[in-house]
Enzyme design. Structure first.
Site, PDB file in Angstrom:
ATOM      1  N   LEU A  53     -55.910 -21.986   9.187  1.00 27.86           N
ATOM      2  CA  LEU A  53     -57.049 -21.068   9.157  1.00 27.86           C
ATOM      3  C   LEU A  53     -57.805 -21.211  10.466  1.00 27.86           C
ATOM      4  CD1 LEU A  53     -58.605 -21.442   5.572  1.00 27.86           C
ATOM      5  CD2 LEU A  53     -57.537 -19.391   6.521  1.00 27.86           C
ATOM      6  N   ASP A  54     -58.129 -20.097  11.113  1.00 26.94           N
ATOM      7  CA  ASP A  54     -58.911 -20.140  12.348  1.00 26.94           C
ATOM      8  C   ASP A  54     -60.278 -20.757  12.087  1.00 26.94           C
ATOM      9  OD1 ASP A  54     -56.890 -18.912  13.739  1.00 26.94           O
ATOM     10  OD2 ASP A  54     -57.705 -16.892  13.482  1.00 26.94           O
ATOM     11  N   PRO A  55     -60.928 -21.304  13.114  1.00 29.48           N
ATOM     12  CA  PRO A  55     -62.278 -21.859  12.922  1.00 29.48           C
ATOM     13  C   PRO A  55     -63.256 -20.866  12.311  1.00 29.48           C
ATOM     14  CG  PRO A  55     -61.405 -22.572  15.030  1.00 29.48           C
ATOM     15  CD  PRO A  55     -60.410 -21.587  14.468  1.00 29.48           C
ATOM     16  N   ALA A  82     -62.628 -18.643  10.100  1.00 26.19           N
ATOM     17  CA  ALA A  82     -62.278 -18.367   8.707  1.00 26.19           C
ATOM     18  C   ALA A  82     -62.705 -19.498   7.784  1.00 26.19           C
ATOM     19  CB  ALA A  82     -60.774 -18.139   8.587  1.00 26.19           C
TER      20      ALA A  82
END
Length: 436
Positions: free
Chosen positions: A42-44, A46
């Protein structure tokens, strides 16, 4: 004899502002276990479901990564960013105004935005026509995909041209949950929306700002790119509307899709198809296969499975930590901290986290199809031998045996091996788990 390391799986509700690796580090620190990994980054920016395995359960991660997923997101239509999300630089395209003007004219003919369904219907029809089922998708250039051994986002940050090929993905659900019309200054990709009907927006700058639109903004706060907000009168708003405000739609959606689908790319392509541009301002993953958060509303897993995984979810928060790096520089960065009960530390905290984990059997049955085997078959598999089982082609299944007779009645079942097809009537082990 050294105590056996525990194995299992946790569902961590990752907070915004930290990486997936930060969440893994938080679990590793709480459990004092080195062998910890996650199933799907998960991207930061998200938040949401991050499946984290430890011990022997890390061997299940490849299977879990391939599961379909559900997200809830907000797409902002009317602007673009270089990263297709709120972490990038905003791009304002003046040609978008003519397309907005065309759309809002049609919208105005069908009634007020507060009571009408124009935007919702337009979006739903566009999504149904272009973005559901089996589609081809070009990933964002700021992605982790490797090109000749280098990450695409590293090449993009260096200013190099990045060309990624379209790849097939499946979108089983793309629902419009809510549509909010309004304006922003466009100075900050994450800027809050000032909700207003944009049907009367002054698209034709030569004609000057529409007085009814500007008056409608009176007594409201206009948020600038630096995050400051202050009430503005009509005269000030007229000036802003004629020189800087940009009409946008914020669209809340729920998407269920195959592994490898980029929600940022869906936001970008939806905006492109409508001719107004688009990017992602919010992303929350609520489900990974059969592992879901309590707020998952996709309805794609059974109620009993939902209750089981919800009971094993751990929330977390972000804390800033200052330290001195190897170069002697003082650095502050965000860290992920698990939300454990106040006052717990050391072994008590470790025991609490382990108590929230899915067992090896629960994790395995959630990760892949499973077959129950006998103790005799378990012994054969541990010697690397085949057993009589029909396994479909290109499918892996877990072999699970009852606990040995010489242990307590409440002992967990024994996850023996991961099997694949050997021939029409036999299965062979491709991964064998040691005895617990």
């Amino acid at each position: 004899m050294a105590q056996a390391q525990p194995s299992g799986l946790l569902i961590v509700d990752k907070p915004q502002g930290v990486t997936s690796f930060d969440a893994v580090a938080a679990v590793r620190g709480a459990l004092h276990i080195k062998k910890v990994g996650h199933a799907g980054t998960l991207d930061p920016m998200a938040t949401g479901a991050l499946v984290i395995a430890f011990g022997h359960a890390t061997r299940l991660l490849n299977a879990i990564v391939a599961h379909d997923k559900t997200y809830e997101a907000t797409i902002r239509l009317g602007l673009t960013t270089d990263t297709d999300d709120a972490e990038g630089a905003v791009h304002v395209d003046e040609s978008i105004h003519s397309r907005w003007k065309e759309l809002t004219k049609r919208h105005g003919e069908q009634g007020s935005w507060q009571t009408g369904t124009f935007w919702h219907d337009l979006l739903a029809d566009t999504i149904a026509s272009h973005f559901t089922g089996n589609i081809e998708q070009v990933p964002n250039t700021f992605s982790a995909i490797k090109i000749n051994g280098q990450r695409a986002y590293d090449l993009a940050r260096e200013g190099k041209d990045v060309e990624l090929k379209a790849r097939p993905v499946t979108v089983s659900e793309f629902s419009v949950l809510d549509v909010r019309a309004g304006v922003v200054t466009g100075k900050n990709a994450g800027e809050p929306l000032l909700e207003k009907d944009i049907a009367s927006f002054p698209f034709d700058s030569a004609a000057g700002p529409d007085q009814s639109f500007c008056s409608s903004l009176n007594d409201h706060s206009v948020t600038s790119g630096d995050g400051e907000s202050d009430p503005r009168g009509v005269d000030t708003v007229i000036s802003v509307a004629s020189t800087g405000l940009i009409p946008v739609l914020d669209v809340n959606v729920r998407i269920s899709c195959s592994s490898g689908t980029y929600i940022r790319a869906l936001a970008r392509d939806l905006g492109m198809t409508l001719g107004v541009g688009g990017y992602l301002t919010r992303l929350r993953r609520t489900r990974v296969g059969r592992f879901a958060l309590p707020d998952d509303a996709s309805g794609l897993i059974a109620a009993d499975a939902m209750q089981q995984t919800s009971a094993h979810t751990i929330t977390a928060h972000t804390e800033a930590k200052t330290f001195v790096n190897r170069e002697g520089e003082r650095v502050t960065r965000n860290t992920c901290v698990l939300d454990t009960p106040a006052g717990l530390a050391g072994e008590e905290r470790r025991a609490w986290v382990l108590g929230r984990a899915l067992t090896m059997e629960q994790a395995t049955r959630g990760a892949m199809p499973a077959v129950d085997i006998t103790a005799e078959e378990a012994a054969e598999l541990r010697f690397g031998r085949r057993i009589e089982r029909v396994v479909p082609r290109d499918t892996q299944v877990a072999a699970i045996a009852p606990a040995p007779d010489d242990v307590s009645d409440d002992a967990p079942a024994d996850v023996v091996a991961i099997l694949e097809r050997a021939n029409a009537h036999q299965a062979k082990p491709v991964t064998v788990f040691p005895l617990a």
